[in-house]
Each structure stands twice: as C-alpha cells, then as structure tokens.
Scaffold this active site. Structure first.
Site, mmCIF file in Angstrom:
data_model
loop_
_atom_site.group_PDB
_atom_site.id
_atom_site.type_symbol
_atom_site.label_atom_id
_atom_site.label_comp_id
_atom_site.label_asym_id
_atom_site.label_seq_id
_atom_site.Cartn_x
_atom_site.Cartn_y
_atom_site.Cartn_z
ATOM 1 N N CYS A 58 0.874 -1.169 0.000
ATOM 2 C CA CYS A 58 0.000 0.000 0.000
ATOM 3 C C CYS A 58 0.914 1.223 0.000
ATOM 4 O O CYS A 58 1.929 1.223 -0.705
ATOM 5 C CB CYS A 58 -0.975 -0.026 1.168
ATOM 6 S SG CYS A 58 -0.226 -0.255 2.802
ATOM 7 N N THR A 59 0.600 2.272 0.747
ATOM 8 C CA THR A 59 1.452 3.457 0.737
ATOM 9 C C THR A 59 2.610 3.328 1.712
ATOM 10 O O THR A 59 3.758 3.610 1.378
ATOM 11 C CB THR A 59 0.619 4.717 1.052
ATOM 12 O OG1 THR A 59 -0.308 4.929 -0.020
ATOM 13 C CG2 THR A 59 1.504 5.948 1.170
#
Length: 228
Positions: free
Chosen positions: A120-121
């Site tokens: 994800c981030t």
C-alpha cells in the site's frame, strides 16, 4: 520502503517459504537501481491496495512485465481516517468488517501467483492486516504473525515519517491518534485484531471462508506459503 520477505516464520511444524510473499510500502519513488532490484525478485504479481487517488498521485515504478492487481482496501479516502481521528483498532475493524471482499481478493491473488508482492502506501495497515490474515490462515504461529506486523515501525524512514507527521499535524492539530496512524505498529493491536477474528469466526481461515474464499483456495494458501 518497508520491503521484506515474510519467509522464515514458524508455522506449526513448518516454516514460511522464502521468495514467495513479499510486503512493502509505496513503489512510486524507486530509482532505476531499485527497479532493477525489484526485477531480480522475479515477481509474478503485485497487489496494490491503494485507492485511485493514491495511485494517480504516485504511480508505481515497476519492471514492465509485472502484472498489477488493484485491490483498493478502504471504503472512503485515507485522509478520512485522520479527519475522524480514529485509532488503529477502529481502522483495522473497518478493514476486516467493511472491506472483507477486498481482503479476500488480495489473499486470492497471493494464492494464484508467486512470488507476489502486496503493498500500500506505507506497508503498515492495509498491507499489515492483509498479510497477517493470510499468514494466520496458512497456519503461521500467532507470535510470528504479530512480530512480523510489529517490525514495520522500526523500518520506516525517520525523516520522512517526521515530515509526514508535521504536515498532517498542521491540518489536524487536535488529533490524538495521528502519530500512531502514521507510524505505529503496536503488537497488542494486532493481537487484539486476530483475537477478535477468532472470537467472531473461529479463525482467520474461517473468516476468509465466510467471505468467499473456497476450501480449496485456503488449502492452497497453506501449501504455497508454508513448507512442512
């Protein structure tokens, strides 16, 4: 950022396979040598848990041949969690309760192709929950699953993390959960999440079955992730 192989974890009488499942944060800022290093992992799939706005703002840099499966894992935007000032436990509850279909899609992608990278981030929350559920369902020892999750806080770049916290603090000066949302991965939070899944479903395996993963897929998840 925060890239690691989840191989080498105890799983009953077995151990998780190396070079099979990787987890990380964003792949948007890789230099050319980083792309080359990623290429050497021989990935067959990347599972991107970010939403459309995150992907558009920070597209991944990947070897050209690697297919990407997009599985947005939040209902609503990432920034909404800071605006609501929720804690990690509430965020994780929403992931497993409100985004269960996406969790199953991400785990199914792990079953279908390996080596696979889930990200994800930051590689902390959406990735942390997804990987923890997958490892638990595959039979990995609870303390090993929790320890893998908890490693993230020590792996985040200090200067970048401080800059993100300062930027968000200016927008949400009254937030009480901001630092933990940005950079925390407390073991007890994951312990309680997995305990709640056990209490409500019986196990992480049963959670995945209840939300659409098949018996054969759960068996295959254990086979591909764990060497016995």
């Amino acid at each position: 950022m925060n890239l690691r192989d989840v191989g080498g974890l105890r799983a009953g009488g077995g151990i998780t396979r190396e070079r099979t499942l990787y987890r990380s944060g964003t792949l948007a800022h890789l230099a050319d040598d980083g792309v080359a290093a990623l290429s050497r992992l021989s990935l067959r799939r990347v599972v991107d848990l970010r939403d459309a706005a995150e992907v558009d703002a920070n597209p991944s840099r990947l070897p050209a041949a690697v297919p990407v499966e997009r599985v947005p894992l939040f209902l609503g935007s990432v920034t909404s969690f800071f605006a609501e000032d929720i804690g990690l436990e509430e965020m994780y509850r929403r992931i497993v309760d409100d985004s269960s279909d996406a969790v199953v899609r991400a785990v199914r992608a792990v079953v279908v192709d390996q080596p696979v990278l889930v990200h994800c981030t930051v590689g902390k929350d959406r990735t942390g929950v997804t990987v923890a559920v997958a490892l638990s369902a595959a039979g990995v020892d609870r303390d090993e699953v929790v320890a893998d999750y908890a490693r993230t806080a020590a792996l985040l770049p200090v200067e970048r993390t401080r800059a993100v916290i300062d930027w968000l603090r200016a927008q949400h000066p009254g937030s009480t959960n901001l630092e933990q949302l940005v950079a925390g991965s407390p073991a007890d939070v994951m312990e309680r999440l997995l305990g709640r899944i056990d209490a409500e479903y019986g196990s992480a395996r049963d959670y995945l079955l209840a939300h659409g993963l098949s018996d054969d897929e759960v068996v295959e998840l254990g086979r591909v992730l764990v060497a016995r």
